[in-house]
Design an enzyme around this catalytic site. Structure first.
Site, PDB file in Angstrom:
ATOM      1  N   PRO A 164       0.642  -1.353  -0.009  1.00  0.00           N
ATOM      2  CA  PRO A 164       0.084   0.008   0.101  1.00  0.00           C
ATOM      3  C   PRO A 164       0.672   1.319  -0.170  1.00  0.00           C
ATOM      4  CG  PRO A 164      -0.111  -0.961   2.149  1.00  0.00           C
ATOM      5  CD  PRO A 164       0.713  -2.078   1.239  1.00  0.00           C
ATOM      6  N   GLY A 199       3.957   1.799   2.133  1.00  0.00           N
ATOM      7  CA  GLY A 199       5.125   2.124   3.039  1.00  0.00           C
ATOM      8  C   GLY A 199       6.496   2.410   2.418  1.00  0.00           C
ATOM      9  N   LYS A 200       7.047   1.644   1.797  1.00  0.00           N
ATOM     10  CA  LYS A 200       8.344   1.669   1.301  1.00  0.00           C
ATOM     11  C   LYS A 200       8.285   3.018   0.313  1.00  0.00           C
ATOM     12  CE  LYS A 200       9.717  -2.269   3.021  1.00  0.00           C
ATOM     13  NZ  LYS A 200       8.412  -2.750   3.258  1.00  0.00           N
ATOM     14  N   GLU A 227       2.415  -1.192  -8.665  1.00  0.00           N
ATOM     15  CA  GLU A 227       1.829  -2.152  -8.129  1.00  0.00           C
ATOM     16  C   GLU A 227       1.134  -3.029  -9.253  1.00  0.00           C
ATOM     17  OE1 GLU A 227       1.491  -3.821  -5.283  1.00  0.00           O
ATOM     18  OE2 GLU A 227       0.023  -5.092  -6.249  1.00  0.00           O
ATOM     19  N   ASP A 275       2.926  -5.180 -14.673  1.00  0.00           N
ATOM     20  CA  ASP A 275       3.515  -6.598 -14.105  1.00  0.00           C
ATOM     21  C   ASP A 275       4.945  -6.340 -14.314  1.00  0.00           C
ATOM     22  OD1 ASP A 275       2.703  -9.652 -14.396  1.00  0.00           O
ATOM     23  OD2 ASP A 275       4.823  -9.171 -15.018  1.00  0.00           O
ATOM     24  N   ASP A 295      10.353  -5.415  -2.746  1.00  0.00           N
ATOM     25  CA  ASP A 295       9.753  -5.740  -1.441  1.00  0.00           C
ATOM     26  C   ASP A 295       8.802  -6.787  -1.907  1.00  0.00           C
ATOM     27  OD1 ASP A 295       9.192  -5.792   1.126  1.00  0.00           O
ATOM     28  OD2 ASP A 295       7.844  -4.182   1.068  1.00  0.00           O
ATOM     29  N   CYS A 331       9.191 -10.401   4.108  1.00  0.00           N
ATOM     30  CA  CYS A 331       8.684 -10.346   5.661  1.00  0.00           C
ATOM     31  C   CYS A 331       8.778 -11.610   5.970  1.00  0.00           C
ATOM     32  CB  CYS A 331       7.524  -9.464   5.810  1.00  0.00           C
ATOM     33  SG  CYS A 331       6.235  -9.712   4.681  1.00  0.00           S
TER      34      CYS A 331
HETATM   35  N1  SAM Z   1       6.146  -2.448  -0.381  1.00  0.00           N
HETATM   36  C1  SAM Z   1       4.782  -2.405   0.329  1.00  0.00           C
HETATM   37  C2  SAM Z   1       4.860  -1.512   1.442  1.00  0.00           C
HETATM   38  O1  SAM Z   1       6.031  -1.292   1.969  1.00  0.00           O
HETATM   39  O2  SAM Z   1       3.823  -0.887   1.419  1.00  0.00           O
HETATM   40  C3  SAM Z   1       4.469  -3.802   0.549  1.00  0.00           C
HETATM   41  C4  SAM Z   1       4.487  -4.770  -0.509  1.00  0.00           C
HETATM   42  S1  SAM Z   1       3.911  -6.247  -0.380  1.00  0.00           S
HETATM   43  C5  SAM Z   1       5.183  -6.930   0.628  1.00  0.00           C
HETATM   44  C6  SAM Z   1       4.217  -7.202  -1.814  1.00  0.00           C
HETATM   45  C7  SAM Z   1       3.487  -6.654  -3.140  1.00  0.00           C
HETATM   46  O3  SAM Z   1       3.844  -7.413  -4.111  1.00  0.00           O
HETATM   47  C8  SAM Z   1       2.026  -6.739  -2.675  1.00  0.00           C
HETATM   48  O4  SAM Z   1       1.476  -5.494  -2.914  1.00  0.00           O
HETATM   49  C9  SAM Z   1       1.460  -7.461  -3.850  1.00  0.00           C
HETATM   50  O5  SAM Z   1       0.061  -7.209  -4.439  1.00  0.00           O
HETATM   51  C10 SAM Z   1       2.506  -7.487  -4.886  1.00  0.00           C
HETATM   52  N2  SAM Z   1       2.569  -8.574  -5.744  1.00  0.00           N
HETATM   53  C11 SAM Z   1       1.759  -9.724  -5.659  1.00  0.00           C
HETATM   54  N3  SAM Z   1       2.405 -10.642  -6.659  1.00  0.00           N
HETATM   55  C12 SAM Z   1       3.283 -10.029  -7.446  1.00  0.00           C
HETATM   56  C13 SAM Z   1       3.837 -10.352  -8.702  1.00  0.00           C
HETATM   57  N4  SAM Z   1       3.717 -11.449  -9.382  1.00  0.00           N
HETATM   58  N5  SAM Z   1       4.579  -9.416  -9.013  1.00  0.00           N
HETATM   59  C14 SAM Z   1       5.000  -8.138  -8.317  1.00  0.00           C
HETATM   60  N6  SAM Z   1       4.256  -7.837  -7.273  1.00  0.00           N
HETATM   61  C15 SAM Z   1       3.226  -8.766  -7.002  1.00  0.00           C
END
Ligand code: SAM
Length: 460
Positions: free
Chosen positions: A122, A124-125, A143, A170, A187, A240
């Site tokens: 959402p 944060g980073k 995203e 993507d 992340d 995480c």
């Molecule tokens: N960086 C974010 C923050 O600090 O708020 C948190 C990111 S979360 C750990 C990982 C993100 O990767 C999610 O928002 C998810 O929807 C996305 N994601 C899921 N599948 C993915 C994919 N195949 N390629 C890239 N991103 C993907």
């Protein structure tokens, strides 16, 4: 909190793992609350203290590895804090804020950088990255999941910065931009064990098979996106998860397959962060005040540099006449490129113009810079993004609301305030803007975006 046996077994051989303490801290179920103050909007120490004082009635303390991070002694209701909606701070898990140390070590943050946050929702980073880079730098916050990209866009709007583009692509789409970025943060989506304490419902989804699937997906994401990092560029990889397959083994895989140099980040002993055999950093909740986290950083030794020759300008500048409608709304229009897009005006720092033109040709842009508003025949109808941005003119009309009035405004109700002015005005709380309203002779039209309004009822 019952943790799966196979998960516990997988922890035993992790570097410096104190299993008894780790299990104790999970059984206790304590929740750590932390946030980061927004330096775009809050410049004075007194304002930070005022906001934290109102929010954290039981006290607050500093997160040691970041400039603007604070722990709150108790979790308040952020929904009912008008400062939250004004973008005064971002509620972020404390371990993740260590990204600041990594970037300070690996990059010259005063230089104009092109930064990609690949898995950004959402936000944060991304909000942290935006606070760290210079105003001449560009952050592309991406995203892949559409609904999450919308949430990311809203959080970036609230943060208020103009040097951010939100994309909904993507990772493989970034292969169209070889060598474009100076910094890439991945992340990655992961098995999420580091957040079990905060999100116990995720425990039942953990399995060894899922860890392997996540690890394969992480490799795919990195392999797809890495060509977009230039030679000499910085890759930050984070999860995480505690699983080696998603952390150290990804580091090994990266070094075996790409020309990367692992960069060390100095640690202070009293941070209690664990360094792995190589330069990877593990955060265990029994050692740090924060959740489980892993981060590592590399410099790409070889690769392409994006060729400026490939660029052609595809953006449409607003006409001189329309520009005149926008200028009075801005604090300073110098150095601002005004782009027209479907009858709306977008504000971009001038130095971003050519990069945004390139991005527009290759990616789906969900948000670029700050939307100033819609061009009507005689005037500009100001947008919520402008209300949330420090670009808005200091002399626009403002109405200071009480907490109760601010919450009414944020519910998109009549804020029930008597004012002498008329026309467009910024609704504010504690001197911070919440959004627009139009004051008419006998009523106030609330222009707070419907999709952002508070729906929750205050619990008695
Ligand atoms: N960086 C974010 C923050 O600090 O708020 C948190 C990111 S979360 C750990 C990982 C993100 O990767 C999610 O928002 C998810 O929807 C996305 N994601 C899921 N599948 C993915 C994919 N195949 N390629 C890239 N991103 C993907």
């Amino acid at each position: 909190m019952e943790l799966p046996k196979k998960f516990i077994d997988s922890l035993i051989s992790l570097p410096e793992m104190d299993l008894a303490a780790f299990l104790r801290v999970h059984a206790a179920g304590e929740k750590v609350t932390s946030l980061r103050i927004n330096p775009n909007k809050i410049k004075e120490r007194d304002t930070t203290e005022k906001i934290l004082g109102e929010l954290a009635t039981n006290g607050y303390s500093r997160v040691p590895w970041t400039t603007d991070g604070y722990y709150l002694a108790e979790r308040p209701s952020f929904t009912f804090d008008p400062y939250f909606h004004a973008g005064a701070y971002y509620v972020q898990e404390a371990s993740s804020m260590f990204l600041e140390q990594v970037l300070r070590q690996a990059c010259d943050l005063t230089a104009p950088l092109r930064v990609l946050d690949l898995c950004a929702a959402p936000g944060g980073k991304s909000t942290l990255l935006q606070s760290l880079i210079s105003p001449e730098s560009l952050l592309v916050s991406n995203e892949v999941i559409k609904t999450r990209a919308a949430l990311l866009g809203d959080n970036i709007t609230k943060w208020g910065a103009a040097n951010v583009v939100v994309t909904n692509n993507d990772p493989r789409d970034f292969g169209r931009l070889p060598g474009f970025f100076d910094v890439m943060v991945v992340d990655a989506p992961c098995s999420g064990s580091g957040l079990f304490r905060r999100e116990p419902e995720a425990i039942s989804e953990w399995s060894e098979e899922n860890v392997i699937l996540c690890s394969q997906r992480q490799q795919r994401i990195l392999a797809d996106a890495l060509p977009a990092l230039k030679a000499g560029g910085i890759l930050v990889y984070a999860t995480c998860s505690y699983s080696r397959a998603e952390d150290e083994e990804i580091m090994d895989w990266l070094q075996a397959n790409f020309d990367l140099e692992n960069i060390p980040v100095p640690l202070q002993a009293d941070w209690h962060i664990v360094k792995t055999a190589a330069e990877g950093y593990r955060f265990y909740p029994d050692k740090v005040q924060g959740e489980g986290f892993f981060i590592t950083c590399f410099r790409r030794k070889s690769g392409e540099e994006y060729s400026a020759k490939k660029q052609r300008d595809t953006l449409t500048a607003v006409t001189k006449k329309d520009r005149e409608k926008v200028v009075p709304w801005l604090q300073n229009s110098e150095g601002i490129y005004m782009m027209e897009h479907q009858g709306e005006v977008l504000l971009l720092p001038e130095m971003m113009q050519s990069a945004v033109s390139v991005l527009q040709q290759h990616l789906y842009l969900r948000k670029a810079g700050v939307r100033a508003g819609q061009l009507a025949a005689k005037e500009l109808i100001p947008d919520h993004q402008l209300a949330m941005s420090p670009l808005v003119a200091g002399n626009v009309q403002k109405v200071e609301l009480t907490r109760e009035q601010a919450l009414k405004y944020l519910r998109k109700e009549d804020p029930d305030v008597t004012v002498a002015l008329k026309g467009w005005a910024l609704m504010q709380y504690g001197g911070m803007s919440l959004g627009w309203a139009k004051v008419l002779p006998n009523r106030i039209n609330n222009y707070y975006p419907k999709e952002l309004r508070i729906l929750k009822e205050i619990q008695a």
